[in-house]
Design an enzyme around this catalytic site. Structure first.
Site, PDB file in Angstrom:
ATOM      1  N   PHE A  97       0.848  -1.152   0.086  1.00 53.88           N
ATOM      2  CA  PHE A  97       0.012  -0.036   0.175  1.00 53.88           C
ATOM      3  C   PHE A  97       0.795   1.228   0.076  1.00 53.88           C
ATOM      4  O   PHE A  97       0.685   2.310  -0.803  1.00 53.88           O
ATOM      5  CB  PHE A  97      -0.950   0.115   1.204  1.00 53.88           C
ATOM      6  N   GLU A 106      16.507   4.805   5.116  1.00 52.84           N
ATOM      7  CA  GLU A 106      15.076   4.184   4.725  1.00 52.84           C
ATOM      8  C   GLU A 106      14.435   5.250   4.363  1.00 52.84           C
ATOM      9  O   GLU A 106      13.929   5.912   5.540  1.00 52.84           O
ATOM     10  CB  GLU A 106      14.819   3.181   5.459  1.00 52.84           C
ATOM     11  N   ARG A 147      -7.462   5.988  12.805  1.00 44.06           N
ATOM     12  CA  ARG A 147      -6.110   6.252  12.112  1.00 44.06           C
ATOM     13  C   ARG A 147      -5.141   5.116  12.633  1.00 44.06           C
ATOM     14  O   ARG A 147      -5.084   5.242  13.976  1.00 44.06           O
ATOM     15  CB  ARG A 147      -5.640   7.541  12.251  1.00 44.06           C
ATOM     16  N   MET A 177      -5.231  11.164  -1.323  1.00 50.64           N
ATOM     17  CA  MET A 177      -3.737  10.985  -2.040  1.00 50.64           C
ATOM     18  C   MET A 177      -4.097  11.435  -3.516  1.00 50.64           C
ATOM     19  O   MET A 177      -5.286  11.284  -4.178  1.00 50.64           O
ATOM     20  CB  MET A 177      -3.546   9.545  -2.218  1.00 50.64           C
ATOM     21  N   GLU A 201       6.571  12.348   1.227  1.00 52.73           N
ATOM     22  CA  GLU A 201       5.296  12.832   1.155  1.00 52.73           C
ATOM     23  C   GLU A 201       5.342  14.200   1.197  1.00 52.73           C
ATOM     24  O   GLU A 201       5.962  14.750   1.936  1.00 52.73           O
ATOM     25  CB  GLU A 201       4.321  12.199   1.957  1.00 52.73           C
ATOM     26  N   GLU A 243     -12.120   0.846   0.270  1.00 59.54           N
ATOM     27  CA  GLU A 243     -10.782   1.544   0.745  1.00 59.54           C
ATOM     28  C   GLU A 243     -10.806   1.524   2.440  1.00 59.54           C
ATOM     29  O   GLU A 243     -10.139   1.784   3.209  1.00 59.54           O
ATOM     30  CB  GLU A 243     -10.840   2.841   0.330  1.00 59.54           C
TER      31      GLU A 243
END
Length: 212
Positions: free
Chosen positions: A30, A54, A81, A99, A140, A163
């Site tokens: 995902f 990373e 969340r 998104m 992001e 979703e």
């Protein structure tokens, strides 16, 4: 002169001052995780040692604060969340967000998400901010908008079943929404930024939108 005293800040370096040695995919799902090996120019000259990091790659997103200038109210949403599972309650109060899909603009996503998450139509949009939520380890980027809506149409439970979304809509007076920021009830960064912006700019925004 100490560069820290300069009123105008200009970056000394650009992407050309980073030497990316390798990128290795660690996980693809995902979200994605990539291991990056690089070195970079140093402020005092020369190059850094080789660094491995990373990088969490989750795409870019949009957040929208729906605001009704006629009644001076905002629309907040409430949903669970995963990042807040160890909080007092993982159900977070937030503004609309989503998104950016390939080929869509930030404005298109803001309008789409307002309908999907709150069942409302946005008649006007104004950009608030653009920022990296956590650039130390995440790629992001987030665009934040305020949108003009009719809060009388905001109600019920929304979200896309495929979703796993289960989203409750709340219509809140602007002052009460800002109180949720100052007392710590709202913990989402984009929501805090948007509500603080509205508190500082509401008079000018209402004038711009031809509201007294």
């Amino acid at each position: 002169m100490d560069s820290s005293s300069n009123k105008g800040l200009n970056n000394q370096f650009t992407c050309d001052d980073v030497d990316v040695l390798s990128k290795k995919s660690l996980y693809h799902g995902f979200f994605n995780m990539t291991k990056i090996t690089f070195r970079h120019q140093l402020f005092n000259g020369g190059w850094s040692e080789i660094i491995e990091r990373e990088l969490f790659e989750r795409g870019h997103a949009v957040a929208l604060l729906p605001y009704d200038p006629i009644v001076d109210k905002v629309v907040l949403i409430e949903q669970i969340r995963v990042g807040a599972l160890e909080s007092t309650s993982p159900w977070q109060y937030e503004i609309v967000a989503g998104m950016i899909d390939k080929g869509q603009s930030s404005e298109q996503v803001a309008i789409r998400e307002a309908n999907e998450e709150a069942g409302i139509v946005v008649s006007r949009l104004q950009k608030i901010s653009h920022f990296y939520p956590s650039s130390g380890g995440c790629s992001e980027q987030l665009d934040v908008f305020v949108g003009c809506v009719d809060t009388s149409t905001a109600k019920g439970i929304h979200g896309l079943e495929d979703e796993g979304e289960d989203i409750r809509v709340h219509v809140v007076a602007r002052k009460d929404a800002y109180a949720l920021v100052t007392n710590g009830r709202i913990e989402n960064a984009a929501s805090i930024i948007a509500l603080q912006w509205l508190e500082l700019n509401v008079s000018g925004l209402r004038t711009q939108w031809n509201m007294k």
